[in-house]
Design a protein around this motif. Sequence first.
Motif, PDB file in Angstrom:
ATOM      1  N   PRO A  39       0.807  -1.161   0.013  1.00 47.56           N
ATOM      2  CA  PRO A  39      -0.022   0.009  -0.046  1.00 47.56           C
ATOM      3  C   PRO A  39       0.909   1.296   0.001  1.00 47.56           C
ATOM      4  N   PRO A  40       0.314   2.445  -0.206  1.00 42.70           N
ATOM      5  CA  PRO A  40       1.060   3.492  -0.454  1.00 42.70           C
ATOM      6  C   PRO A  40       1.818   3.778   0.991  1.00 42.70           C
ATOM      7  N   GLY A  41       3.021   4.276   0.966  1.00 44.75           N
ATOM      8  CA  GLY A  41       3.874   4.586   1.965  1.00 44.75           C
ATOM      9  C   GLY A  41       4.569   3.497   2.556  1.00 44.75           C
ATOM     10  N   ALA A  42       4.197   1.918   2.203  1.00 47.16           N
ATOM     11  CA  ALA A  42       4.933   1.069   2.947  1.00 47.16           C
ATOM     12  C   ALA A  42       5.925   0.526   2.433  1.00 47.16           C
ATOM     13  N   VAL A  43       6.974  -0.095   3.343  1.00 46.90           N
ATOM     14  CA  VAL A  43       8.119  -0.538   3.001  1.00 46.90           C
ATOM     15  C   VAL A  43       8.165  -1.969   3.833  1.00 46.90           C
ATOM     16  N   SER A  44       8.705  -2.874   2.753  1.00 45.63           N
ATOM     17  CA  SER A  44       8.835  -4.314   2.934  1.00 45.63           C
ATOM     18  C   SER A  44      10.037  -4.637   4.002  1.00 45.63           C
ATOM     19  N   LYS A  45      10.036  -5.551   4.464  1.00 45.43           N
ATOM     20  CA  LYS A  45      11.240  -6.270   5.484  1.00 45.43           C
ATOM     21  C   LYS A  45      12.163  -6.491   4.573  1.00 45.43           C
ATOM     22  N   ALA A  46      13.558  -6.257   4.743  1.00 38.85           N
ATOM     23  CA  ALA A  46      14.595  -6.747   3.879  1.00 38.85           C
ATOM     24  C   ALA A  46      14.771  -8.173   4.201  1.00 38.85           C
ATOM     25  N   VAL A  47      14.708  -9.076   2.940  1.00 38.62           N
ATOM     26  CA  VAL A  47      14.823 -10.557   2.860  1.00 38.62           C
ATOM     27  C   VAL A  47      15.809 -11.122   2.041  1.00 38.62           C
ATOM     28  N   ALA A  48      16.303 -12.459   2.014  1.00 38.26           N
ATOM     29  CA  ALA A  48      16.869 -13.086   1.102  1.00 38.26           C
ATOM     30  C   ALA A  48      16.243 -14.458   0.940  1.00 38.26           C
ATOM     31  N   HIS A  49      16.662 -15.020  -0.284  1.00 34.60           N
ATOM     32  CA  HIS A  49      15.779 -16.619  -0.371  1.00 34.60           C
ATOM     33  C   HIS A  49      17.011 -17.515  -0.237  1.00 34.60           C
ATOM     34  N   ARG A  50      16.776 -18.534   0.080  1.00 33.71           N
ATOM     35  CA  ARG A  50      17.573 -19.800   0.512  1.00 33.71           C
ATOM     36  C   ARG A  50      17.844 -20.375  -0.802  1.00 33.71           C
ATOM     37  N   SER A  51      16.703 -20.813  -1.798  1.00 32.67           N
ATOM     38  CA  SER A  51      16.856 -21.550  -2.896  1.00 32.67           C
ATOM     39  C   SER A  51      16.326 -21.213  -4.245  1.00 32.67           C
ATOM     40  N   VAL A  52      15.375 -20.011  -4.005  1.00 35.64           N
ATOM     41  CA  VAL A  52      14.618 -19.710  -5.444  1.00 35.64           C
ATOM     42  C   VAL A  52      15.381 -18.430  -5.987  1.00 35.64           C
ATOM     43  N   GLU A  53      15.010 -18.147  -7.231  1.00 36.73           N
ATOM     44  CA  GLU A  53      15.323 -16.886  -7.864  1.00 36.73           C
ATOM     45  C   GLU A  53      14.077 -16.403  -8.268  1.00 36.73           C
ATOM     46  N   GLU A  54      13.944 -15.227  -8.630  1.00 34.87           N
ATOM     47  CA  GLU A  54      12.706 -14.503  -8.929  1.00 34.87           C
ATOM     48  C   GLU A  54      13.030 -13.325  -9.939  1.00 34.87           C
ATOM     49  N   VAL A  55      12.173 -13.186 -10.956  1.00 36.06           N
ATOM     50  CA  VAL A  55      11.924 -12.066 -11.754  1.00 36.06           C
ATOM     51  C   VAL A  55      10.609 -11.431 -11.369  1.00 36.06           C
ATOM     52  N   TRP A  56      10.660 -10.101 -11.457  1.00 36.08           N
ATOM     53  CA  TRP A  56       9.527  -9.214 -11.202  1.00 36.08           C
ATOM     54  C   TRP A  56       9.279  -8.223 -12.173  1.00 36.08           C
ATOM     55  N   LEU A  57       8.034  -8.065 -12.409  1.00 40.23           N
ATOM     56  CA  LEU A  57       7.531  -6.988 -13.491  1.00 40.23           C
ATOM     57  C   LEU A  57       6.743  -6.106 -12.762  1.00 40.23           C
ATOM     58  N   VAL A  58       6.821  -4.652 -12.573  1.00 37.17           N
ATOM     59  CA  VAL A  58       6.166  -3.722 -11.884  1.00 37.17           C
ATOM     60  C   VAL A  58       4.859  -3.499 -12.690  1.00 37.17           C
ATOM     61  N   THR A  59       3.635  -3.631 -12.551  1.00 38.87           N
ATOM     62  CA  THR A  59       2.614  -3.387 -13.304  1.00 38.87           C
ATOM     63  C   THR A  59       1.764  -2.099 -12.964  1.00 38.87           C
TER      64      THR A  59
END
Length: 125
Positions: A39-59
Amino acid sequence: MSLSTRERSHHPDVTAPDGSEVRILAATSRGSMAQFSLPPGAVSKAVAHRSVEEVWLVTHGTGRMWRRLGAAEVMVELRAGISVAIPVGAHFQFRNDGEEPLHCVGVTMPPWPGMDEAYEVDGVW
């Protein structure tokens, strides 16, 4: 093999380990897809992944994503049409700097194994 079809839900299916809202999308044996939202103004926690990779697209929306892998560290402005790669072990954190929800579609390879996949790391915000 499954010919998976799934409609995006109007409400979050789960909350990700980083705190973002997740709407689970289609999956195969080699990858899974989801929509991540802040939501507006929100910040995620900083994380890392143990075994997966990701690709993201901003929509939809605007914000920033910080990523660090070894000595490489980048900050990218997020807006519709921007895609980012998150390799295994990369530290990352994202935020919504706009007045509308920030939506990203992510593909996880292999498929998301469960909530203990991500672990908290030190972030920038």
